[in-house]
Design a protein around this motif. Structure first.
Motif, PDB file in Angstrom:
ATOM      1  N   LYS A   2     -24.556  54.896  -9.408  1.00  7.46           N
ATOM      2  CA  LYS A   2     -25.663  55.693  -9.956  1.00  7.46           C
ATOM      3  C   LYS A   2     -26.202  55.112 -11.259  1.00  7.46           C
ATOM      4  CE  LYS A   2     -24.746  58.914  -6.876  1.00  7.46           C
ATOM      5  NZ  LYS A   2     -25.152  58.502  -5.533  1.00  7.46           N
ATOM      6  N   GLU A   3     -27.425  55.532 -11.556  1.00  4.75           N
ATOM      7  CA  GLU A   3     -27.982  55.223 -12.879  1.00  4.75           C
ATOM      8  C   GLU A   3     -28.056  56.520 -13.684  1.00  4.75           C
ATOM      9  OE1 GLU A   3     -31.352  52.433 -14.242  1.00  4.75           O
ATOM     10  OE2 GLU A   3     -32.321  54.334 -13.824  1.00  4.75           O
ATOM     11  N   GLY A   4     -27.372  56.535 -14.826  1.00  2.00           N
ATOM     12  CA  GLY A   4     -27.454  57.690 -15.716  1.00  2.00           C
ATOM     13  C   GLY A   4     -28.299  57.335 -16.915  1.00  2.00           C
ATOM     14  N   CYS A   5     -27.775  56.464 -17.757  1.00  3.60           N
ATOM     15  CA  CYS A   5     -28.427  56.189 -19.045  1.00  3.60           C
ATOM     16  C   CYS A   5     -29.142  54.840 -19.071  1.00  3.60           C
ATOM     17  CB  CYS A   5     -27.373  56.209 -20.151  1.00  3.60           C
ATOM     18  SG  CYS A   5     -26.138  54.912 -19.947  1.00  3.60           S
ATOM     19  N   ALA A   6     -28.725  53.905 -18.222  1.00  4.47           N
ATOM     20  CA  ALA A   6     -29.247  52.535 -18.220  1.00  4.47           C
ATOM     21  C   ALA A   6     -29.031  51.837 -19.552  1.00  4.47           C
ATOM     22  CB  ALA A   6     -30.731  52.496 -17.834  1.00  4.47           C
ATOM     23  N   GLU A   7     -27.975  52.213 -20.272  1.00  3.14           N
ATOM     24  CA  GLU A   7     -27.684  51.511 -21.533  1.00  3.14           C
ATOM     25  C   GLU A   7     -26.189  51.368 -21.805  1.00  3.14           C
ATOM     26  OE1 GLU A   7     -30.090  53.983 -24.152  1.00  3.14           O
ATOM     27  OE2 GLU A   7     -28.253  54.843 -24.973  1.00  3.14           O
ATOM     28  N   GLY A   8     -25.386  51.438 -20.779  1.00  4.04           N
ATOM     29  CA  GLY A   8     -23.965  51.159 -20.969  1.00  4.04           C
ATOM     30  C   GLY A   8     -23.157  52.300 -21.542  1.00  4.04           C
ATOM     31  N   ASP A   9     -23.757  53.488 -21.646  1.00 11.56           N
ATOM     32  CA  ASP A   9     -23.083  54.583 -22.344  1.00 11.56           C
ATOM     33  C   ASP A   9     -22.379  55.580 -21.440  1.00 11.56           C
ATOM     34  OD1 ASP A   9     -23.029  54.626 -25.112  1.00 11.56           O
ATOM     35  OD2 ASP A   9     -25.203  54.890 -25.213  1.00 11.56           O
ATOM     36  N   CYS A  10     -22.914  55.827 -20.225  1.00 15.90           N
ATOM     37  CA  CYS A  10     -22.424  56.978 -19.457  1.00 15.90           C
ATOM     38  C   CYS A  10     -21.428  56.595 -18.372  1.00 15.90           C
ATOM     39  CB  CYS A  10     -23.588  57.728 -18.836  1.00 15.90           C
ATOM     40  SG  CYS A  10     -24.323  56.894 -17.402  1.00 15.90           S
ATOM     41  N   GLY A  11     -21.444  55.342 -17.925  1.00 16.91           N
ATOM     42  CA  GLY A  11     -20.465  54.887 -16.939  1.00 16.91           C
ATOM     43  C   GLY A  11     -20.800  55.240 -15.494  1.00 16.91           C
ATOM     44  N   ALA A  12     -21.948  55.907 -15.233  1.00 17.32           N
ATOM     45  CA  ALA A  12     -22.273  56.287 -13.848  1.00 17.32           C
ATOM     46  C   ALA A  12     -22.455  55.049 -12.964  1.00 17.32           C
ATOM     47  CB  ALA A  12     -23.549  57.134 -13.821  1.00 17.32           C
ATOM     48  N   CYS A  13     -22.774  53.929 -13.585  1.00 12.62           N
ATOM     49  CA  CYS A  13     -23.075  52.703 -12.834  1.00 12.62           C
ATOM     50  C   CYS A  13     -21.873  51.763 -12.740  1.00 12.62           C
ATOM     51  CB  CYS A  13     -24.191  51.959 -13.559  1.00 12.62           C
ATOM     52  SG  CYS A  13     -23.609  51.380 -15.171  1.00 12.62           S
ATOM     53  N   THR A  14     -20.681  52.244 -13.087  1.00 15.49           N
ATOM     54  CA  THR A  14     -19.524  51.338 -13.179  1.00 15.49           C
ATOM     55  C   THR A  14     -19.188  50.728 -11.819  1.00 15.49           C
ATOM     56  OG1 THR A  14     -18.671  52.753 -14.926  1.00 15.49           O
ATOM     57  CG2 THR A  14     -17.128  51.157 -13.984  1.00 15.49           C
ATOM     58  N   SER A  67     -22.925  48.147 -14.417  1.00 14.58           N
ATOM     59  CA  SER A  67     -23.882  47.349 -13.642  1.00 14.58           C
ATOM     60  C   SER A  67     -25.319  47.527 -14.138  1.00 14.58           C
ATOM     61  CB  SER A  67     -23.800  47.710 -12.160  1.00 14.58           C
ATOM     62  OG  SER A  67     -24.176  49.063 -11.939  1.00 14.58           O
ATOM     63  N   CYS A  68     -25.576  48.563 -14.937  1.00 12.06           N
ATOM     64  CA  CYS A  68     -26.966  48.840 -15.358  1.00 12.06           C
ATOM     65  C   CYS A  68     -27.490  47.833 -16.372  1.00 12.06           C
ATOM     66  CB  CYS A  68     -27.077  50.252 -15.933  1.00 12.06           C
ATOM     67  SG  CYS A  68     -26.146  50.500 -17.459  1.00 12.06           S
ATOM     68  N   ILE A  69     -26.592  47.150 -17.090  1.00 11.81           N
ATOM     69  CA  ILE A  69     -27.075  46.217 -18.118  1.00 11.81           C
ATOM     70  C   ILE A  69     -26.601  44.787 -17.844  1.00 11.81           C
ATOM     71  CG2 ILE A  69     -27.514  47.835 -20.009  1.00 11.81           C
ATOM     72  CD1 ILE A  69     -24.678  47.285 -21.032  1.00 11.81           C
TER      73      ILE A  69
HETATM   74 FE1  FES Z   1     -25.104  54.783 -17.868  1.00 10.94          FE
HETATM   75 FE2  FES Z   1     -24.933  52.366 -16.791  1.00 10.94          FE
HETATM   76  S1  FES Z   1     -26.175  53.984 -16.181  1.00 10.94           S
HETATM   77  S2  FES Z   1     -23.673  53.197 -18.283  1.00 10.94           S
END
Ligand code: FES
Ligand code: FAD
Ligand code: FES
Length: 490
Positions: free
Chosen positions: A41-53, A73-75
């Motif tokens: 998933k994409e949550g924050c797109a800045e490495g903060d939320c971990g949804a994209c791990t 994976s988002c960044i």
């Molecule tokens: Fe939040 Fe990648 S989408 S850390």
């Protein structure tokens, strides 16, 4: 096939080749928009939320094991995973449909409500599952420090992490999978003869190649782990110039020790770099643990932290206090510079066009040197420092024989506290000297006020940290902090 313009990696045991990849396409964009693997998933797109791990596997240097680690994976740009193995939440289920122990533990402990964050938590725990046969609660907390959940609450998720090792080993993705010769062979088979070369993307393999490419393209952007640069694209929507990715430069990935100290290559991950530093200075383990989160430290590099020139980067105060030197290279010329002289002003560095950081050298450990570093931020994990302090002081016969003190967050650049050091040197290491030195800090720094802290708060903090360092070193029986474990999660 070794098409130099096609990104290649392994996914679920299959070779994936992706042609025509824009250099800044993220791994997350590839997964969701191209491969339609929407579990990530994409949550924050800045490495903060971990949804994209996701998990990233890389052949270990000795070739006997694939080292799997969690990344955001988002960044992370897709071309930078060329030659590696990608593992997503979809990869964990067996062909027969059985859940992996990590997933089953999440189900059994009711660790998911809306489920948006769940794949990210699963992947962070999965990386821990492979690394630690029976993780402690502290290791689970650390592994999850880069994952946010809005609705379940963390207790059931932590419980799942603490119990996942009790499940029978799965047929698919047990701990031995990382030693599987098939998996190692799959990565060996996609090793390249020629470096990956995309329009707008170079991946040099050695320093000479890198120097040549940068001399020919002085406007190009050096990319390491992308934990800063990724956000320029995902949050600031910037168009990047030609990218020169340094993660493949063999000399940049080495950590070595010699008589002159510890040398850490510019593309060594923050996790590996801090593990090496904390071998010499175990008391710096807490700072290492508080740097971002495991996925940020797995992609981010020490060279990137040094070269981004931020006044609040967490590595600089302690590296400056320890007397670290940089090796810089431009074309055929190499020069060495004390780290504190690298920063010329806010976001300005002593880096010429086409020049780059090769490595950082930290002098050998001296047993008599008292060293500590303290990060002050609102949250323990994954937060930006308001103030970061580092002290390296040598006491001989009760007097201060040498002092190097550096701060982040107190000025436009990470810098030494020159007046404070002068005040301490040759003075008795006692309460009245420290009180005077705390006063000198006000001459060294007139910090800014911003959303993280006011100027007064920062100064008071810096003064109190010096006092704390004094109490900890002069009266070690006074417990001001718990002994931090070395970062165990990579
Ligand atoms: Fe939040 Fe990648 S989408 S850390
Ligand atoms: P990149 O993003 O690849 O590059 C950063 C800069 O360095 C760019 O300007 C690049 O051109 C330059 N560069 C990289 N390598 C070289 C080289 N060899 N020579 C010359 N220039 C080079 N930082 C902290 O200090 N503390 C934290 O706690 C922290 N937490 C974070 C949490 C999150 C969620 C995120 C997204 C970031 C965080 N950061 C933190 C910032 C970031 O992770 C670090 O600055 C990291 O060290 C950057 O390294 P990188 O390899 O990702 O750099
Ligand atoms: Fe909803 Fe975590 S289960 S955000």
């Amino acid at each position: 096939m070794d098409a130099s313009d096609t990104v290649r990696f392994v996914l679920d045991g299959q070779l994936v080749s992706v042609a025509g990849v824009p250099p800044t396409m993220t791994v997350l964009e590839y997964l969701r928009d191209v491969a339609h693997r929407t579990g990530t998933k994409e949550g924050c797109a800045e490495g903060d939320c971990g949804a994209c791990t996701v998990g990233l596997g890389e052949l270990a240097q000795d070739g006997t094991r694939v080292r799997y680690r969690a990344i955001n994976s988002c960044i992370r740009f897709l071309p930078s995973i060329d030659g590696q193995e990608l593992v997503t939440v979809e990869s964990l289920r067996s062909a027969a449909g059985d859940l992996h122990p990590v997933q089953q533990a999440m189900v059994d402990h009711h660790a998911s409500q809306c489920g948006f964050c769940t794949p990210g938590f699963v992947m962070s725990l999965f990386a821990l599952y492979l690394q630690q046969p029976s993780p402690t609660r502290e290791q689970v907390l650390e592994a999850l420090s880069g994952n946010l959940c809005r609705c379940t609450g963390y207790r059931p998720i932590i419980e799942a992490g603490c119990r996942m090792a009790e499940y029978p080993p799965p047929k698919h993705w047990d701990r031995d999978t990382q030693y599987s010769s098939d998996r190692c062979d799959a990565l060996r088979s996609i090793r390249r003869e020629q470096a990956l070369r995309l329009p707008g993307w170079y991946s040099p393999r050695n320093i000479d190649e890198l120097a040549t490419i940068l001399e020919a393209n002085p406007e190009a952007l050096v990319l390491a782990g992308g934990t800063d640069i990724g956000l320029w694209v995902t949050k600031q929507l910037r168009e990047l110039p030609t990218i020169v990715y340094v993660g493949e430069v063999v000399q940049f990935r080495q950590v070595r020790r010699d008589v002159d100290g510890l040398v850490i290559g510019a593309a060594v991950s923050l996790n590996d770099a801090w593990a090496a530093i904390a071998q010499d200075w175990p008391q710096l383990g807490e700072l290492a643990q508080r740097f971002g989160s495991p996925p940020v430290r797995n992609s981010g590099t020490l060279g990137g932290n040094i070269a981004n020139g931020s006044p609040i980067g967490d590595s600089m105060p302690v590296l400056i206090a320890l007397g670290a030197q940089l090796e810089l290279r431009q074309g055929a010329s190499t020069r060495h510079l004390p780290l504190e002289r690298f920063y010329l002003g806010y976001q300005r560095k002593d880096l010429k066009p086409a020049e780059f950081v090769v490595s950082v050298r930290i002098p050998p450990r001296q047993a008599e040197l008292l060293v500590a570093s303290y990060k002050v931020s609102k949250r323990f994990d994954q937060d930006i420092s308001a103030v970061c302090a580092a002290f390296a002081i040598q006491i001989q016969s009760g007097r201060v024989a040498a002092a190097r003190i550096a701060f982040g967050g107190m000025a436009a650049v990470p810098s030494r506290a020159a007046m404070t050091e002068t005040c301490l040197i040759n003075a008795a290491w006692n309460e009245s000297t420290v009180t005077a030195a705390m006063g000198a800090l006000a001459q060294d720094f007139q910090p800014l006020s911003d959303l993280r802290a006011s100027s007064r708060y920062r100064l008071q903090c810096a003064q109190n940290l010096l006092r704390r360092f004094f109490i900890e070193t002069a009266s070690p029986e006074v417990a001001l902090r718990t002994d931090a474990a070395l970062p165990a999660v990579g």
